[in-house]
Design a protein around this motif. Structure first.
Motif, mmCIF file in Angstrom:
data_model
loop_
_atom_site.group_PDB
_atom_site.id
_atom_site.type_symbol
_atom_site.label_atom_id
_atom_site.label_comp_id
_atom_site.label_asym_id
_atom_site.label_seq_id
_atom_site.Cartn_x
_atom_site.Cartn_y
_atom_site.Cartn_z
ATOM 1 N N LEU A 176 38.395 44.064 53.114
ATOM 2 C CA LEU A 176 39.405 45.045 52.724
ATOM 3 C C LEU A 176 38.798 46.380 52.292
ATOM 4 C CD1 LEU A 176 41.705 42.649 50.703
ATOM 5 C CD2 LEU A 176 42.322 43.815 52.813
ATOM 6 N N GLN A 177 37.460 46.457 52.326
ATOM 7 C CA GLN A 177 36.739 47.683 51.969
ATOM 8 C C GLN A 177 37.047 48.130 50.539
ATOM 9 O OE1 GLN A 177 37.748 50.472 55.102
ATOM 10 N NE2 GLN A 177 36.978 49.123 56.699
ATOM 11 N N ILE A 178 37.009 47.160 49.612
ATOM 12 C CA ILE A 178 37.256 47.467 48.195
ATOM 13 C C ILE A 178 36.115 46.949 47.317
ATOM 14 C CG2 ILE A 178 39.780 47.616 48.352
ATOM 15 C CD1 ILE A 178 39.912 44.705 47.372
ATOM 16 N N LEU A 231 44.505 36.514 50.688
ATOM 17 C CA LEU A 231 43.546 36.210 51.755
ATOM 18 C C LEU A 231 42.425 35.291 51.276
ATOM 19 C CD1 LEU A 231 42.945 36.957 54.730
ATOM 20 C CD2 LEU A 231 41.542 38.826 53.858
ATOM 21 N N ALA A 232 42.073 35.394 50.008
ATOM 22 C CA ALA A 232 40.956 34.612 49.468
ATOM 23 C C ALA A 232 41.175 33.112 49.626
ATOM 24 C CB ALA A 232 40.737 34.953 47.996
ATOM 25 N N ARG A 233 42.433 32.708 49.667
ATOM 26 C CA ARG A 233 42.744 31.282 49.766
ATOM 27 C C ARG A 233 42.560 30.743 51.181
ATOM 28 N NH1 ARG A 233 48.638 30.700 47.638
ATOM 29 N NH2 ARG A 233 48.221 28.617 48.396
ATOM 30 N N ASP A 234 42.385 31.652 52.164
ATOM 31 C CA ASP A 234 42.279 31.244 53.569
ATOM 32 C C ASP A 234 43.479 30.369 53.957
ATOM 33 O OD1 ASP A 234 41.207 31.163 56.099
ATOM 34 O OD2 ASP A 234 39.933 29.447 55.688
ATOM 35 N N PRO A 235 44.708 30.910 53.832
ATOM 36 C CA PRO A 235 45.910 30.097 54.033
ATOM 37 C C PRO A 235 46.204 29.846 55.508
ATOM 38 C CG PRO A 235 46.522 32.364 53.693
ATOM 39 C CD PRO A 235 45.024 32.306 53.528
ATOM 40 N N LYS A 236 47.136 28.916 55.754
ATOM 41 C CA LYS A 236 47.604 28.677 57.120
ATOM 42 C C LYS A 236 48.559 29.773 57.577
ATOM 43 C CE LYS A 236 47.230 23.616 57.025
ATOM 44 N NZ LYS A 236 47.995 22.343 56.993
ATOM 45 N N ARG A 247 44.533 45.767 61.113
ATOM 46 C CA ARG A 247 43.100 45.460 61.221
ATOM 47 C C ARG A 247 42.790 44.131 60.539
ATOM 48 N NH1 ARG A 247 38.561 45.568 58.414
ATOM 49 N NH2 ARG A 247 39.669 46.162 56.522
ATOM 50 N N LEU A 248 43.383 43.920 59.371
ATOM 51 C CA LEU A 248 43.164 42.682 58.628
ATOM 52 C C LEU A 248 43.586 41.471 59.443
ATOM 53 C CD1 LEU A 248 42.546 41.140 55.983
ATOM 54 C CD2 LEU A 248 44.894 41.632 55.275
ATOM 55 N N HIS A 249 44.737 41.580 60.100
ATOM 56 C CA HIS A 249 45.208 40.463 60.933
ATOM 57 C C HIS A 249 44.269 40.220 62.103
ATOM 58 C CE1 HIS A 249 47.625 38.734 64.289
ATOM 59 N NE2 HIS A 249 47.918 37.868 63.346
ATOM 60 N N ALA A 291 57.875 47.703 62.330
ATOM 61 C CA ALA A 291 58.051 46.579 63.256
ATOM 62 C C ALA A 291 57.370 46.861 64.595
ATOM 63 C CB ALA A 291 59.542 46.304 63.463
ATOM 64 N N MET A 292 57.571 48.059 65.126
ATOM 65 C CA MET A 292 57.029 48.402 66.434
ATOM 66 C C MET A 292 55.503 48.502 66.422
ATOM 67 S SD MET A 292 59.478 48.676 68.688
ATOM 68 C CE MET A 292 58.744 49.681 69.982
ATOM 69 N N THR A 293 54.944 49.013 65.327
ATOM 70 C CA THR A 293 53.511 49.266 65.313
ATOM 71 C C THR A 293 52.688 48.044 64.919
ATOM 72 O OG1 THR A 293 53.708 50.131 63.057
ATOM 73 C CG2 THR A 293 53.754 51.731 64.845
ATOM 74 N N LEU A 294 53.287 47.113 64.151
ATOM 75 C CA LEU A 294 52.507 45.999 63.611
ATOM 76 C C LEU A 294 52.609 44.709 64.418
ATOM 77 C CD1 LEU A 294 53.088 46.265 59.740
ATOM 78 C CD2 LEU A 294 50.913 46.459 60.944
ATOM 79 N N GLY A 295 53.791 44.368 64.877
ATOM 80 C CA GLY A 295 54.036 43.021 65.362
ATOM 81 C C GLY A 295 53.551 42.740 66.768
ATOM 82 N N SER A 296 53.092 41.504 66.985
ATOM 83 C CA SER A 296 52.883 41.048 68.357
ATOM 84 C C SER A 296 54.221 40.619 68.955
ATOM 85 C CB SER A 296 51.878 39.890 68.395
ATOM 86 O OG SER A 296 52.189 38.888 67.446
ATOM 87 N N ARG A 297 55.151 40.175 68.073
ATOM 88 C CA ARG A 297 56.548 39.961 68.472
ATOM 89 C C ARG A 297 57.457 40.393 67.333
ATOM 90 N NH1 ARG A 297 58.683 34.537 70.424
ATOM 91 N NH2 ARG A 297 57.328 33.691 68.800
ATOM 92 N N ILE A 298 58.684 40.774 67.695
ATOM 93 C CA ILE A 298 59.680 41.232 66.728
ATOM 94 C C ILE A 298 60.908 40.348 66.830
ATOM 95 C CG2 ILE A 298 61.189 43.142 66.052
ATOM 96 C CD1 ILE A 298 59.172 45.049 67.345
ATOM 97 N N ALA A 299 61.426 39.912 65.679
ATOM 98 C CA ALA A 299 62.705 39.192 65.622
ATOM 99 C C ALA A 299 63.709 40.093 64.921
ATOM 100 C CB ALA A 299 62.542 37.872 64.860
ATOM 101 N N VAL A 300 64.697 40.556 65.669
ATOM 102 C CA VAL A 300 65.710 41.472 65.135
ATOM 103 C C VAL A 300 66.890 40.660 64.622
ATOM 104 C CG1 VAL A 300 67.144 43.495 65.598
ATOM 105 C CG2 VAL A 300 64.995 43.185 66.845
#
Length: 357
Positions: free
Chosen positions: A126-128, A153-158, A183-185, A202-211
């Motif tokens: 995360l560059q912190i 993120l530290a928990r490395d979740p599913k 970038r994190l994803h 929604a448009m810039t982040l998602g690989s899919r969008i549910a409206v």
């Protein structure tokens, strides 16, 4: 390892009897391992309720919910192996950044050496790294949100769940954090579900969008699919800025050399079956042309730098055209409008559902 998410027939009803309100109406979505799914819609559409059901903060009235193939309905949030980032950062004010990131690991009795290593890995991601000794009060809004993401993120979740995490940030910082989350994803590969009312996010982040609208899933698809081939007039209007131009009229002649008639004009273009219809046009596919027979009056000229948006009042309604910067137009000018025929969207006039050519 990234997990799949299976949502089938999820309903949620609040209240009983005459006061019962159905806020989710049989939602079906399959999220593939490593996918970034956006739940988008206006306030009250049910998107946050669905996220809370995935997290275990709400139980569904009906339906099936599987994470990595395991039914999690009735299982406590802490045992679902998910991590959630909220609109409010919810950091512990008396702890420094390192302790905030590592708190969940400490609660799980993770050895200190392992904990320290994981905090360093997440901070680097995360560059912190330079912020680890600071407390939340010494951080900017964007830095606090990075710490909140680091703690999850530290928990490395599913599953990674985001509930409108950028709403408290100013416009410039929102753009920066969108890029950071994307970038994190990409780096982590963790399956992510992200709730927002902002269609740009929604448009810039998602690989899919549910409206979503009114507890009903309207369409699920890639950003390009939802933008280019909206399933109905609601999706067409909600996704995209400015909203899609809608022209109500009647298809008089169907087929490749069709004819669409509307108030104040007609167009020759490929048309669906004859009958009442709505023609949808994105602003980039509607052009100001001096000699075009479809006429209107310039109502507004909006320079945005790279583009200029021109709102033209016509008998069929106000139409928005995206044109080149410094366009020599002013309010009150009479202009013509023409379209790119290969970029049309057609909808049924009664149901609003998409019509195919």
């Amino acid at each position: 390892m990234a997990a799949s998410l299976h949502i089938a027939g999820i309903r949620k009803v609040f209240g009983k009897g005459a006061k019962a309100v159905e806020v989710l109406k049989r939602i079906d979505i399959d999220v593939q391992p490593g996918e970034f799914l956006i739940l988008v819609g206006p306030s009250g559409c049910g998107k946050s309720t669905l996220l809370n059901i995935i997290a275990g903060l709400e139980e569904p009235t009906e339906g099936e919910l599987l994470i990595a193939g395991k039914n999690v309905i009735g299982i406590a949030p802490a045992r679902r192996d998910i991590a959630m980032v909220f609109q409010s950062y919810a950091l512990y004010p008396t702890m420094n950044v390192a302790d905030n990131i590592g708190f969940a690991l400490e609660m799980r009795k993770v050895p200190k050496e392992t904990r320290t290593k994981r905090i360093a890995e997440v901070a680097a991601m995360l560059q912190i790294e330079h912020l680890l000794d600071r407390r939340p009060s010494q951080l900017s809004g964007g830095q606090r949100q990075r710490v909140a993401m680091g703690r999850a993120l530290a928990r490395d979740p599913k599953l990674f769940l985001f509930d409108e995490p950028l709403s408290n940030l100013d416009a410039k910082l929102r753009v920066e954090m969108r890029a950071e989350i994307k970038r994190l994803h990409s780096v982590s590969g963790i399956t992510t579900v992200y709730v927002t009312h902002d269609q740009i996010e929604a448009m810039t982040l998602g690989s899919r969008i549910a409206v979503m609208k009114g507890g009903i899933l309207q369409q699920v698809g890639t950003p390009d699919e939802v933008y280019t081939y909206p399933a109905n007039t609601y999706v067409a209007s909600f996704i995209g800025s400015p909203s899609m131009n809608m022209i109500r009229g009647r298809v008089e002649v169907a087929g490749e050399n069709g004819r669409f008639v509307f108030e104040g004009g007609s167009l020759s273009l490929p048309c669906p079956a004859a009958g009442d219809a709505i023609l949808g046009l994105r602003s980039e596919h509607l052009h100001v042309a001096a000699d075009a027979p479809w006429r209107g009056t310039v109502l507004l000229v909006e320079p945005t730098g790279a583009d200029t948006y021109v709102v033209v009042r016509t008998p069929a309604g106000d139409m928005t055209s995206r044109t080149k910067p410094h366009a020599p137009l002013k309010e009150g000018d009479t202009v013509g409008l023409e379209i790119s025929g290969q970029h049309t969207n057609w909808f049924d006039a009664k149901s609003g559902l998409r019509l195919e050519l």
